[in-house]
Design a protein around this motif. Sequence first.
Motif, PDB file in Angstrom:
ATOM      1  N   GLN A 235       0.809  -1.220   0.000  1.00 11.57           N
ATOM      2  CA  GLN A 235       0.000   0.000   0.000  1.00 11.57           C
ATOM      3  C   GLN A 235       0.845   1.274   0.000  1.00 11.57           C
ATOM      4  N   ASN A 236       2.038   1.201   0.558  1.00  8.47           N
ATOM      5  CA  ASN A 236       2.915   2.369   0.658  1.00  8.47           C
ATOM      6  C   ASN A 236       3.841   2.512  -0.553  1.00  8.47           C
ATOM      7  N   ARG A 248      -2.841  -5.432  -5.249  1.00 10.24           N
ATOM      8  CA  ARG A 248      -2.432  -4.606  -4.119  1.00 10.24           C
ATOM      9  C   ARG A 248      -2.577  -5.412  -2.831  1.00 10.24           C
ATOM     10  N   GLY A 250      -1.669  -4.919   1.772  1.00  9.24           N
ATOM     11  CA  GLY A 250      -1.466  -3.954   2.842  1.00  9.24           C
ATOM     12  C   GLY A 250      -0.055  -3.390   2.839  1.00  9.24           C
ATOM     13  N   SER A 251       0.154  -2.339   3.615  1.00  6.17           N
ATOM     14  CA  SER A 251       1.465  -1.696   3.685  1.00  6.17           C
ATOM     15  C   SER A 251       2.482  -2.599   4.377  1.00  6.17           C
ATOM     16  N   GLY A 256       1.753  -6.491   4.779  1.00  4.43           N
ATOM     17  CA  GLY A 256       0.998  -6.821   3.581  1.00  4.43           C
ATOM     18  C   GLY A 256       1.501  -8.053   2.851  1.00  4.43           C
TER      19      GLY A 256
END
Length: 269
Positions: A235-236, A248, A250-251, A256
């Motif tokens: 995510q980042n 995609r 999670g960060s 993630g």
Amino acid sequence: MSLKDVKLIATDMDHTLLTEASTLPPRFEERLDALAELGIQFGIASGRPLYTLQDLFPQHYQQLALIADNGGVISYRGKIIAKTLMPVATVQEMVRVIRDETDGLPLICGLTSAVGQATDRKYDAVYREFYHQLDYLEDLTAWTGEADKVTIYLPGGDARAVFEDVIQPRFGQQFSVAVSGPVWIDIMMPGIDKGNGMRAIGQQMGITSDQMMAFGDNFNDAEMLQTVKYSYLVQNFAPGMEQYATYRTGSNEAYGVVQVLDQVIAAHQ
């Protein structure tokens, strides 16, 4: 999407697998063991050198695929299967350009240790986080040895601008160059990138890109993400990376990569 097809998984380290505090997700080694039991090869694809990656996974590196220095050195289950060295004169010229034409600091990435300019020792702690073996020379243009990468550390955080203004125009036609973070630019021999590293591992395993998964966040991950069928951005991710990955997760702070690894493990059980 059939996660049962996945035979090879690789992830970038910094800002992808590792947290911002440079720690692995909790119980990560349990996932490595679970994947190994299922016959799924796990790999690390990083701008970090081979010796540092081995240090980070002391119990597991003999069973991992390690794409080090963005593909400059590739190790498969404890054996180096490829290394691509830079000519000494080329390295010396790059050091001169970095020192004279940018606000960056050159670091020569030798196969056994990184070598920095003696006047840059104040950044030793930053360097050693990534390069566990580290030496210094009074005059870095006098260096000789075996190196597979020249990296540039930019304390001002202007990697993208320096890349576009100086490094890409000067070296982009003849070498593989990539921004690997806000303060890092990497220069390798032509054709060296994480995507070619994945293909080399795939050849060792006898599998296709349709059976590969990869995770990344920044531009030195682009070729790897374009190579594999199951491509994920955490995510980042860096702005501009949207085009390079299909999925995609999670960060890095939300683990993630592990979220998807658990899905893969569940799909195979």
